[in-house]
Design a protein around this motif. Structure first.
Motif, PDB file in Angstrom:
ATOM      1  N   GLN A 418      -7.696   5.103 -20.043  1.00 38.78           N
ATOM      2  CA  GLN A 418      -9.028   4.639 -20.414  1.00 38.78           C
ATOM      3  C   GLN A 418      -9.085   4.176 -21.866  1.00 38.78           C
ATOM      4  O   GLN A 418      -9.965   3.386 -22.235  1.00 38.78           O
ATOM      5  CB  GLN A 418     -10.075   5.724 -20.162  1.00 38.78           C
ATOM      6  N   VAL A 419      -8.135   4.652 -22.691  1.00 40.26           N
ATOM      7  CA  VAL A 419      -8.091   4.197 -24.083  1.00 40.26           C
ATOM      8  C   VAL A 419      -7.754   2.717 -24.148  1.00 40.26           C
ATOM      9  O   VAL A 419      -8.392   1.937 -24.874  1.00 40.26           O
ATOM     10  CB  VAL A 419      -7.062   5.025 -24.884  1.00 40.26           C
ATOM     11  N   HIS A 422     -10.647   0.652 -23.026  1.00 39.58           N
ATOM     12  CA  HIS A 422     -11.670   0.608 -24.073  1.00 39.58           C
ATOM     13  C   HIS A 422     -11.288  -0.382 -25.168  1.00 39.58           C
ATOM     14  O   HIS A 422     -12.149  -1.111 -25.692  1.00 39.58           O
ATOM     15  CB  HIS A 422     -11.857   2.005 -24.662  1.00 39.58           C
ATOM     16  N   LYS A 425     -11.981  -3.869 -23.938  1.00 44.05           N
ATOM     17  CA  LYS A 425     -13.416  -4.140 -23.895  1.00 44.05           C
ATOM     18  C   LYS A 425     -13.957  -4.434 -25.286  1.00 44.05           C
ATOM     19  O   LYS A 425     -14.812  -5.307 -25.466  1.00 44.05           O
ATOM     20  CB  LYS A 425     -14.143  -2.946 -23.276  1.00 44.05           C
ATOM     21  N   LYS A 426     -13.462  -3.700 -26.281  1.00 47.33           N
ATOM     22  CA  LYS A 426     -13.899  -3.900 -27.665  1.00 47.33           C
ATOM     23  C   LYS A 426     -13.146  -5.031 -28.357  1.00 47.33           C
ATOM     24  O   LYS A 426     -13.420  -5.334 -29.520  1.00 47.33           O
ATOM     25  CB  LYS A 426     -13.697  -2.607 -28.459  1.00 47.33           C
ATOM     26  N   LEU A 434      -8.744   0.446 -33.662  1.00 47.60           N
ATOM     27  CA  LEU A 434      -9.910   1.174 -33.179  1.00 47.60           C
ATOM     28  C   LEU A 434     -10.402   2.161 -34.229  1.00 47.60           C
ATOM     29  O   LEU A 434     -11.607   2.270 -34.479  1.00 47.60           O
ATOM     30  CB  LEU A 434      -9.571   1.905 -31.876  1.00 47.60           C
ATOM     31  N   SER A 438     -13.983   1.843 -36.312  1.00 46.64           N
ATOM     32  CA  SER A 438     -15.037   2.844 -36.174  1.00 46.64           C
ATOM     33  C   SER A 438     -15.552   3.328 -37.518  1.00 46.64           C
ATOM     34  O   SER A 438     -16.754   3.576 -37.678  1.00 46.64           O
ATOM     35  CB  SER A 438     -14.524   4.034 -35.356  1.00 46.64           C
ATOM     36  N   GLU A 455     -16.714   7.141 -26.696  1.00 45.26           N
ATOM     37  CA  GLU A 455     -17.076   6.240 -25.604  1.00 45.26           C
ATOM     38  C   GLU A 455     -15.908   5.918 -24.683  1.00 45.26           C
ATOM     39  O   GLU A 455     -16.087   5.191 -23.705  1.00 45.26           O
ATOM     40  CB  GLU A 455     -17.637   4.935 -26.169  1.00 45.26           C
ATOM     41  N   VAL A 456     -14.746   6.447 -24.974  1.00 46.99           N
ATOM     42  CA  VAL A 456     -13.544   6.066 -24.219  1.00 46.99           C
ATOM     43  C   VAL A 456     -13.636   6.529 -22.772  1.00 46.99           C
ATOM     44  O   VAL A 456     -13.303   5.785 -21.837  1.00 46.99           O
ATOM     45  CB  VAL A 456     -12.282   6.630 -24.907  1.00 46.99           C
ATOM     46  N   ASP A 457     -14.075   7.743 -22.550  1.00 46.38           N
ATOM     47  CA  ASP A 457     -14.078   8.302 -21.193  1.00 46.38           C
ATOM     48  C   ASP A 457     -15.069   7.615 -20.264  1.00 46.38           C
ATOM     49  O   ASP A 457     -14.988   7.785 -19.041  1.00 46.38           O
ATOM     50  CB  ASP A 457     -14.382   9.802 -21.244  1.00 46.38           C
ATOM     51  N   SER A 458     -15.996   6.848 -20.810  1.00 52.49           N
ATOM     52  CA  SER A 458     -16.944   6.130 -19.953  1.00 52.49           C
ATOM     53  C   SER A 458     -16.269   4.994 -19.194  1.00 52.49           C
ATOM     54  O   SER A 458     -16.859   4.439 -18.252  1.00 52.49           O
ATOM     55  CB  SER A 458     -18.093   5.568 -20.794  1.00 52.49           C
ATOM     56  N   GLN A 459     -15.033   4.645 -19.575  1.00 49.84           N
ATOM     57  CA  GLN A 459     -14.305   3.569 -18.900  1.00 49.84           C
ATOM     58  C   GLN A 459     -13.564   4.046 -17.658  1.00 49.84           C
ATOM     59  O   GLN A 459     -12.937   3.250 -16.970  1.00 49.84           O
ATOM     60  CB  GLN A 459     -13.292   2.933 -19.875  1.00 49.84           C
TER      61      GLN A 459
END
Length: 704
Positions: A418-419, A422, A425-426, A434, A438, A455-459
């Motif tokens: 998921q990293v 992410h 996506k960014k 990253l 941040s 926010e990484v785990d939301s992916q």
């Protein structure tokens, strides 16, 4: 560290492609004038032959299931240190994506099956197949309880099989959502027998409706075919059934054509929800044109022998509809034996078996689950955020610089996929960017580190229950079994953040190759991966290559070419399929349907190459940028006398861009040979004004 990384890459290359090492040795020795004889045996088989295989105790591997996952695992398993037993109630592998084509006779059932015993007998190790069904898994004694199917040859036989490693690949059953009457009256489309049963029932409906004693009202009921479920299977079957009725059965039963009705029920707002919205809209419009009754927002509440009850979600109204046949395709559910096994290991509140990233069942070290019966429970970054920080903080200072993460960056991205999602996506290059993005500085503490990855785990998303996923999982697990001994000594996986050393293997990673949804009438929606997806202006990945008719029943060619290199993409696909066929042909285990698929792909690629070569007056390499909005222009029923006008306009330098913004494609559709069609794509939005003014003078022009 760099030396160890080099060893990892070399080891993976050797065991994934052992023939490359042989070529390297031959080329090396040929330079010195030496001669070398290379054996085809692997180093492990040679070692076993020298030591004597009878003195080595082989590990017992039991595979439950002969679907995509189980068959893929069995085909890819090559190490001689295993004794394999395959247990399944069916003695063949079925190419399930072609099941809807079996229902109408487009493809024969024997063309999409492959006998499991053909695969088993060609293995160089001890492998056996048992046609039986597993009804209980005893994890304490490492036994699998099986029973044969009841036949006219005698009663049921029961037996047990011991295992050292258990591979659960039993697939799933149709999900009825406990709807009353579904099991008794509906047809499913999961097995070969289901497709053949549907085919016989469709013919029986027409034969019964053709009897002189049947009333007109009863004919309408008998010839009303209802499909429940707007997923790929339901949509494809509805399209196949429509073609079967209109093109074939209408000729055999001409008086019954007016009574035929096909209804597709979907509980959500749209069909094909897993596809891009434009593909969904195109499929819905096509079904309306074809006369398929599409009812979205309708939830089935009850099925009887002659009626199906639906509840309209928008109004709450209940509607009873008479039918002749119902096909149920609303997803998959867990098999009873898997549910009992989940209770044994404490996974009672889950829908399917939970595994780790290496496909091991959580709570067991020697049981693996793959395919539709399991899902990967991906570990969250925030659960290990502290141990990751401490792993990088070797001096225990409580503060880290970005450079301190360089040794564990690859392990973080590999352990937590998921990293990487992410980062894409960014639109960030790597993990270092990253951290800088941040907070803007090179030094941070544990709190800043948590906020950067919050926010990484939301992916995280569960993998779809498709044949593509199951096949890749079977191949991956077999590769792990083949290299288990060498990886015990030299682990190649990421760092153990909660322990010492490394994981034995790299975690499973699914690679998406796209998905297709046949829509009938030689029309297919395709959603493919690739960076060129923005060319057609679709947010996800999509491409359509379809034929259709417009409102005036004119023959219109609708072809969205992704770029001027679409033919090359097709040829690459043909090359990959051809290579696979060549390898599988050596084992003699290739379904006939795969040859038909290869022939169709080859034909399509040749047509696409011809289309590309006949495209464009001017620069044939016109490209649509990611921010440009393509404009599609269709011209149909254009008289041959006006062809010169088209060419003159195409040669006119009205575009004013970097390259020609207009691509021209003409092809005569053989199926509707009465009329021909043109398809033009204006690729540059700056050319809209002049091109529209010039082209609008031609008859038969339609802007979209």
């Amino acid at each position: 560290m760099s030396g160890y990384r080099y060893y990892q890459k070399a080891s993976r290359a050797y065991y994934s492609h052992p023939h490359l090492s042989k070529l390297l040795v031959v080329f090396t020795l040929s330079g010195g004038g030496g001669l070398l004889a290379v054996s085809d045996n692997s180093p492990f088989s040679t070692a076993y032959a020298d030591a004597g295989q009878r003195d080595i105790k082989k590990k017992k591997v039991v595979v439950l299931g002969t679907g995509w996952a189980g068959t893929s695992f069995l085909k890819s398993l090559t190490h001689p240190s295993y004794e394999v037993q395959v247990v399944s109630p069916r003695n063949y592998f079925a190419f399930t994506p072609l099941l809807p084509s079996v229902t109408n006779g487009t493809v024969e059932a024997r063309s999409i099956v492959e006998p499991i015993r053909n695969i088993v007998r060609k293995k160089k190790f001890d492998a056996q197949f048992r046609e039986a069904e597993c009804y209980k898994i005893d994890t304490q004694n490492k036994k699998v309880h099986c029973r044969s199917q009841k036949t006219n040859l005698g009663g049921i036989e029961e037996f047990t099989v011991d295992y050292d490693y258990l591979v659960i690949a039993m697939g799933a059953r149709p999900n009825t959502f406990n709807t009353p009457g579904v099991l008794e009256h509906a047809y499913f489309l999961k097995e070969i027998e289901d497709a053949q049963r549907i085919r016989r029932t469709v013919i029986d409906c027409f034969e019964r409706a053709s009897l002189p004693s049947v009333s007109e009202e009863e004919k309408k009921r008998i010839l009303h075919f209802v499909v429940v479920g707007g997923g790929p299977t339901g949509v494809e079957f509805s399209a196949e059934l429509h073609d079967f009725v209109i093109e074939d059965l209408a000729k055999l039963y001409p008086t019954l054509k007016k009574h035929v009705k096909i209804t597709l029920l979907e509980a959500s707002d749209h069909i094909l929800n897993m596809f891009d919205k434009r593909i969904t809209a195109f499929a819905e419009q096509k079904f309306h044109r074809d006369g398929i009754n599409l009812k979205v927002g309708s939830m089935v509440t009850k099925v009887t022998a002659t009626e199906i009850s639906t509840k309209e979600i928008a109004t709450g109204e209940t509607v009873n509809t008479p039918y002749g046949m119902v096909v149920w395709s609303t997803g998959i559910g867990t098999r009873p034996v898997v549910m009992d096994f989940m209770k044994q290991i404490g996974q009672t509140n889950r829908r399917v078996l939970a595994t780790d990233e290496w496909l091991r069942v959580e709570g067991s070290d020697c049981i693996y689950a793959l395919g539709d019966c399991a899902t990967i429970n991906q570990r969250k970054v925030m659960e290990d955020i502290s141990v990751i920080f401490n792993k990088a903080d070797k001096n225990n200072t409580g503060r880290l610089k970005v450079d301190d993460f360089k040794e564990v960056i690859n392990d973080i991205c590999e352990r937590y996929p998921q990293v990487e999602i992410h980062l894409k996506k960014k639109q960030l290059k790597d993990f270092v960017h990253l951290m800088k993005h941040s907070h803007g500085d090179d030094e941070f503490n544990i709190e800043k580190f948590k906020s950067s990855l919050s926010e990484v785990d939301s992916q995280m998303k569960n993998l779809p229950a498709t044949a593509q996923v199951a096949a890749q999982q079977g191949t991956y697990l077999a590769d792990c079994f083949n290299r288990m001994e060498i990886c015990e000594k030299y682990p190649e996986g990421p760092l153990r953040f909660r322990g010492a050393g490394r994981h034995r293997f790299r975690p499973f990673r699914y690679k998406h190759f796209g998905q297709f949804a046949p829509l009938g009438g030689e029309q297919t929606a395709a959603q493919l991966p690739g960076d060129w997806i923005s060319i057609v202006g679709i947010g996800e990945v999509s491409a359509c290559s379809t034929w259709g008719r417009d409102e005036a029943d004119h023959s219109v060619l609708v072809r969205q070419l992704c770029c001027s290199h679409s033919a090359l993409w097709l040829f690459m696909l043909v090359y990959v399929v051809g290579q696979w066929l060549f390898v599988e042909l050596s084992t003699g285990c290739v379904p006939l349907g795969m040859f038909q698929l290869f022939a169709e792909l080859l034909k399509l690629s040749i047509n696409a190459l011809y289309a590309e070569s006949s495209q464009g007056v001017g620069d044939a390499k016109a490209w649509v940028g990611p921010n440009e909005n393509p404009m599609h222009v269709h011209m149909h029923d254009l008289p041959p006398s006006r062809h010169d006008d088209v060419e003159s306009i195409l040669n006119t330098p009205f575009i004013g861009g970097r390259s020609n913004a207009l691509r021209w494609h003409y092809k005569k559709h053989e199926r509707y040979s009465v009329r021909s069609a043109y398809h033009l794509i204006v690729c540059d939005s700056r050319a809209r004004g002049s091109s529209g003014a010039s082209l609008s003078r031609l008859p038969g022009l339609k802007f979209i």
